[in-house]
Design an enzyme around this catalytic site. Structure first.
Site, PDB file in Angstrom:
ATOM      1  CG  ASP A  34      38.763  41.121  37.592  1.00 43.82           C
ATOM      2  OD1 ASP A  34      38.344  41.543  36.681  1.00 43.82           O
ATOM      3  OD2 ASP A  34      38.761  39.864  37.763  1.00 43.82           O
ATOM      4  CB  ALA A  35      36.157  47.011  38.092  1.00 41.08           C
ATOM      5  CE  LYS A  36      36.009  40.321  33.852  1.00 38.22           C
ATOM      6  NZ  LYS A  36      36.587  40.107  35.300  1.00 38.22           N
ATOM      7  NE  ARG A  37      32.343  49.334  38.116  1.00 40.96           N
ATOM      8  CZ  ARG A  37      32.135  48.257  38.875  1.00 40.96           C
ATOM      9  NH1 ARG A  37      32.475  46.980  38.375  1.00 40.96           N
ATOM     10  NH2 ARG A  37      32.054  48.401  40.272  1.00 40.96           N
TER      11      ARG A  37
END
Length: 288
Positions: free
Chosen positions: A109-112
């Protein structure tokens, strides 16, 4: 599954996609579950006795995984909680990945999301260095920023679609003629390399009334659905409006499970919380 030149052939690529999608569906049916557990591990919130351990965060995560892996089809470490600890946090994350069973999907869950060459480095970090199965990606910068993640054929990408936070109202519902979240859903599925089995979307459980509409726009995609438990989303509403004939949902709970207990029996309490959510999903899964 590589060809003689070291690449992945089109035939084998099709097999990879089929196998990974089918395997996830098998996990759903076997465990009678759609549960994803978020490992948003805050050192300040874990039981105090764990601070005697050399790596308290890993000790906590290991206990949670051992207590819940037969109920979960995915784990989702929130990268921010590990980055905040510096090198030690990254070490805790790497050790955590080693104890999660191979059959369970692990989502970064990095939302890059950035320009293409930067996104490529992010993709290499999470798909090569840490070997995550999937990553969450912010689609705001468009197809060239998401494309590098989709180039990893054995991996999955979950684009932020309709999120559960209050600020989602700022942009995601504008304009009313075709809200931004709808454009993300429809446009992303037309990008090269995007398929229903490797490209999914993040859709907040607190927006359950929109799930039926979203499912119609993305009938085959897997939806990662945070917001049940501590955020108040309803498992029943999510299942009723968001499932497809393969399940198609990864329903995430983080704080509501991992912090269910604060004493020495925290893992047992986490299991009870996970089992409660899984039991709410089970009647819907049994119809598949």
């Amino acid at each position: 599954m590589s060809d003689k030149n070291g690449g992945i052939s089109l035939v084998n690529l099709a097999k990879i996609k089929l196998v990974k999608a089918e395997f996830l569906f098998q996990q759903v049916r076997q465990k009678k579950s759609l549960l994803c557990i978020g490992l948003d591990t805050d050192p300040q919130k874990i039981p105090s006795h764990l601070h005697k351990e050399a790596d308290p965060v890993f000790a906590f995560n290991k206990a949670i995984v051992e207590a819940t892996h037969d109920l979960a089809i995915a784990y989702k470490p929130n990268i921010a909680f590990y980055e905040a600890q510096g090198p030690k946090g990254w070490e805790s994350l790497a050790r955590t990945l080693e104890v999660i069973p191979d059959e369970v999907m692990v989502i970064a869950d990095a939302k890059r999301g950035d320009i293409g060459n930067t996104s490529r480095m992010y993709a290499q970090t999470f798909f090569e260095q840490y070997d995550f199965d999937a990553i969450t990606v912010a689609p705001y910068m468009g197809s060239d920023s998401v494309g590098p993640f989709l180039e990893f054929e054995e991996k999955w990408v979950f684009l932020l679609g309709l999120t559960s936070n209050p600020g989602a109202q700022d942009f995601q519902f504008f304009p009313e003629t075709q809200p931004l979240y709808q454009r993300v859903l429809t446009t992303a599925q037309t990008w090269p390399k995007a398929t229903g089995t490797e490209l999914g979307f993040v859709v907040g459980a607190t927006k359950a009334e929109k799930l039926q509409e979203i499912r119609a726009l993305a009938p085959e995609a897997w939806l990662l659905v945070p917001g049940v438990g501590a955020q108040g989303g309803s498992v029943e509403a999510v299942c009723q409006h968001g499932m497809n004939d393969r399940g198609g949902l990864l329903i995430n709970s983080s704080r509501g499970i991992i912090y269910a207990g604060k004493e020495a029996d925290f893992a047992e309490q986490a299991r009870k919380a996970a089992r409660k959510l899984q039991s709410q999903m089970q009647p819907f899964v049994e119809k598949l």
